[in-house]
Design a protein around this motif. Structure first.
Motif, mmCIF file in Angstrom:
data_model
loop_
_atom_site.group_PDB
_atom_site.id
_atom_site.type_symbol
_atom_site.label_atom_id
_atom_site.label_comp_id
_atom_site.label_asym_id
_atom_site.label_seq_id
_atom_site.Cartn_x
_atom_site.Cartn_y
_atom_site.Cartn_z
ATOM 1 N N ALA A 111 0.828 -1.210 0.000
ATOM 2 C CA ALA A 111 0.000 0.000 0.000
ATOM 3 C C ALA A 111 0.857 1.252 0.000
ATOM 4 N N SER A 112 1.956 1.230 0.732
ATOM 5 C CA SER A 112 2.820 2.413 0.793
ATOM 6 C C SER A 112 3.572 2.624 -0.518
ATOM 7 N N ILE A 113 3.828 1.556 -1.261
ATOM 8 C CA ILE A 113 4.557 1.662 -2.525
ATOM 9 C C ILE A 113 3.617 1.984 -3.685
ATOM 10 N N ALA A 114 2.550 1.192 -3.803
ATOM 11 C CA ALA A 114 1.684 1.263 -4.988
ATOM 12 C C ALA A 114 0.466 2.152 -4.801
ATOM 13 N N GLY A 115 0.131 2.503 -3.554
ATOM 14 C CA GLY A 115 -1.089 3.249 -3.295
ATOM 15 C C GLY A 115 -2.249 2.310 -2.996
ATOM 16 N N HIS A 116 -3.296 2.852 -2.377
ATOM 17 C CA HIS A 116 -4.406 2.043 -1.897
ATOM 18 C C HIS A 116 -5.097 1.266 -3.017
ATOM 19 N N GLN A 117 -5.423 1.938 -4.116
ATOM 20 C CA GLN A 117 -6.211 1.282 -5.156
ATOM 21 C C GLN A 117 -5.438 0.164 -5.860
ATOM 22 N N ARG A 118 -4.179 0.409 -6.188
ATOM 23 C CA ARG A 118 -3.415 -0.645 -6.865
ATOM 24 C C ARG A 118 -3.102 -1.789 -5.909
ATOM 25 N N ALA A 119 -2.827 -1.467 -4.648
ATOM 26 C CA ALA A 119 -2.634 -2.538 -3.670
ATOM 27 C C ALA A 119 -3.905 -3.372 -3.549
ATOM 28 N N SER A 120 -5.063 -2.709 -3.548
ATOM 29 C CA SER A 120 -6.337 -3.431 -3.477
ATOM 30 C C SER A 120 -6.526 -4.332 -4.680
ATOM 31 N N GLU A 121 -6.050 -3.878 -5.828
ATOM 32 C CA GLU A 121 -6.166 -4.688 -7.051
ATOM 33 C C GLU A 121 -5.471 -6.028 -6.892
ATOM 34 N N MET A 122 -4.291 -6.014 -6.328
ATOM 35 C CA MET A 122 -3.566 -7.264 -6.134
ATOM 36 C C MET A 122 -4.147 -8.082 -4.989
ATOM 37 N N LEU A 123 -4.488 -7.397 -3.890
ATOM 38 C CA LEU A 123 -4.903 -8.098 -2.677
ATOM 39 C C LEU A 123 -6.322 -8.638 -2.743
ATOM 40 N N LEU A 124 -7.232 -7.906 -3.373
ATOM 41 C CA LEU A 124 -8.638 -8.317 -3.388
ATOM 42 C C LEU A 124 -9.006 -9.151 -4.609
ATOM 43 N N LEU A 125 -8.355 -8.879 -5.749
ATOM 44 C CA LEU A 125 -8.610 -9.703 -6.929
ATOM 45 C C LEU A 125 -7.799 -10.996 -6.887
ATOM 46 N N GLY A 126 -6.591 -10.909 -6.359
ATOM 47 C CA GLY A 126 -5.740 -12.096 -6.254
ATOM 48 C C GLY A 126 -5.137 -12.546 -7.560
ATOM 49 N N ARG A 127 -5.250 -11.746 -8.615
ATOM 50 C CA ARG A 127 -4.746 -12.173 -9.919
ATOM 51 C C ARG A 127 -3.255 -11.882 -10.057
ATOM 52 N N PRO A 128 -2.527 -12.695 -10.840
ATOM 53 C CA PRO A 128 -1.098 -12.449 -11.058
ATOM 54 C C PRO A 128 -0.872 -11.224 -11.943
ATOM 55 N N ILE A 129 0.267 -10.593 -11.767
ATOM 56 C CA ILE A 129 0.689 -9.528 -12.659
ATOM 57 C C ILE A 129 2.070 -9.882 -13.211
ATOM 58 N N THR A 130 2.419 -9.277 -14.340
ATOM 59 C CA THR A 130 3.711 -9.542 -14.975
ATOM 60 C C THR A 130 4.801 -8.684 -14.350
ATOM 61 N N ALA A 131 6.039 -9.004 -14.706
ATOM 62 C CA ALA A 131 7.168 -8.214 -14.226
ATOM 63 C C ALA A 131 7.072 -6.779 -14.727
#
Length: 277
Positions: free
Chosen positions: A160-180
């Motif tokens: 959250a401190s690096i990516a911001g609330h919304q992008r952190a939520s994207e990873m944490l709540l959706l659970g989908r993988p992202i690329t490098a």
């Protein structure tokens, strides 16, 4: 990879963790459970913590690199083993996943060389390193919610401190993988994306650049970063000025060496800092 020099004597570990010294002042930790995608076990966690505790107090270690064998950096916690062992009330480790999180006050710079998938705890480990270089085929995910667990080993606040609330939520709540590339361009927790053939050479180049600087100044600088993260800009700055790491940097032999070397237009010859301040 050359063995750790005789003068360095890290604690003994199981085969699941390889320690080596690829260059002077650099300690390399390699997670070595490739058949299990380097998933974390209690025994591996304990070995990593023990080695990091040793490295923090070993004057000859100035930089630590962590990577994995096979096609994964770390797939997170070994869930099969977790299911079959007694669980504590919150399952938190003192220093976070793999002994690496905001709860560990490691003053030696830590570089993650992400050679493949970094899921769950592997992702939490990644965002709590100081520098991250990833291979082009690396993937990152925090899929804990899909398994009924929570990324509570230091990943949530750090992301959250690096990516911001919304992008952190994207990873944490959706659970989908992202690329490098997404991790580098959108989520901001990867410093560089390189071909897999250049992964370790890049990590070693960065480690060499750090080791070419005053170890006192590097340690004090990382201390300032950690205090700012924990206490905010003003309070963190005040605590840094009062810290033993900063006093060592300002009053030790290396600052004198750096200034003399500059005035004489030569390369400085740094000395290893004291083990404890």
């Amino acid at each position: 990879m050359p063995p750790v020099p005789q003068r360095l004597a890290p604690p003994a570990t199981g085969e699941h963790l390889i320690t080596s010294c690829p260059s002077e002042h650099v300690l390399l930790l390699t997670l070595n459970r490739p058949k299990s995608l380097n998933a974390m076990t209690p025994e591996l966690q304990e070995d990593i913590e023990r080695v990091l505790d040793w490295a923090e107090n070993e004057p000859e270690v100035w930089v630590v690199i962590i990577t994995g064998t096979g096609r994964a950096f770390c797939a997170g916690q070994d869930l099969k083993g977790w299911l079959n062992r007694p669980r504590t009330e919150n399952n938190l480790h003192e220093h976070g996943f793999a002994g690496i999180s905001a709860r560990r006050t490691l003053t030696k710079p830590l570089i993650a060389a992400i050679n493949g998938i970094a899921y769950g705890g592997g992702m939490e480990l990644t965002v709590n390193c100081d520098l991250v270089v990833a291979s082009e085929d690396a993937k990152f995910a925090l899929p804990e919610v899909s398994r009924g667990v929570v990324a509570a080993q230091g990943g949530i606040p750090r992301l959250a401190s690096i990516a911001g609330h919304q992008r952190a939520s994207e990873m944490l709540l959706l659970g989908r993988p992202i690329t490098a590339q997404e991790a580098y361009q959108r989520f901001n927790f990867v410093n560089a994306v390189v071909p897999s053939t250049k992964l370790m050479s890049t990590a070693l180049e960065w480690a060499a650049m750090i080791s070419s600087n005053s170890p006192d100044a590097v340690r004090s600088t990382k201390k300032a970063l950690m205090l700012a993260k924990e206490h905010g800009m003003w309070e963190g700055s005040k605590r840094h000025i009062e810290s033993p790491e900063h006093k060592q940097a300002m009053n030790g032999e290396n600052i004198k060496e750096g200034l003399v070397a500059f005035s004489k237009k030569r390369s400085p010859s740094w000395k290893s800092p004291p083990a404890k301040l």
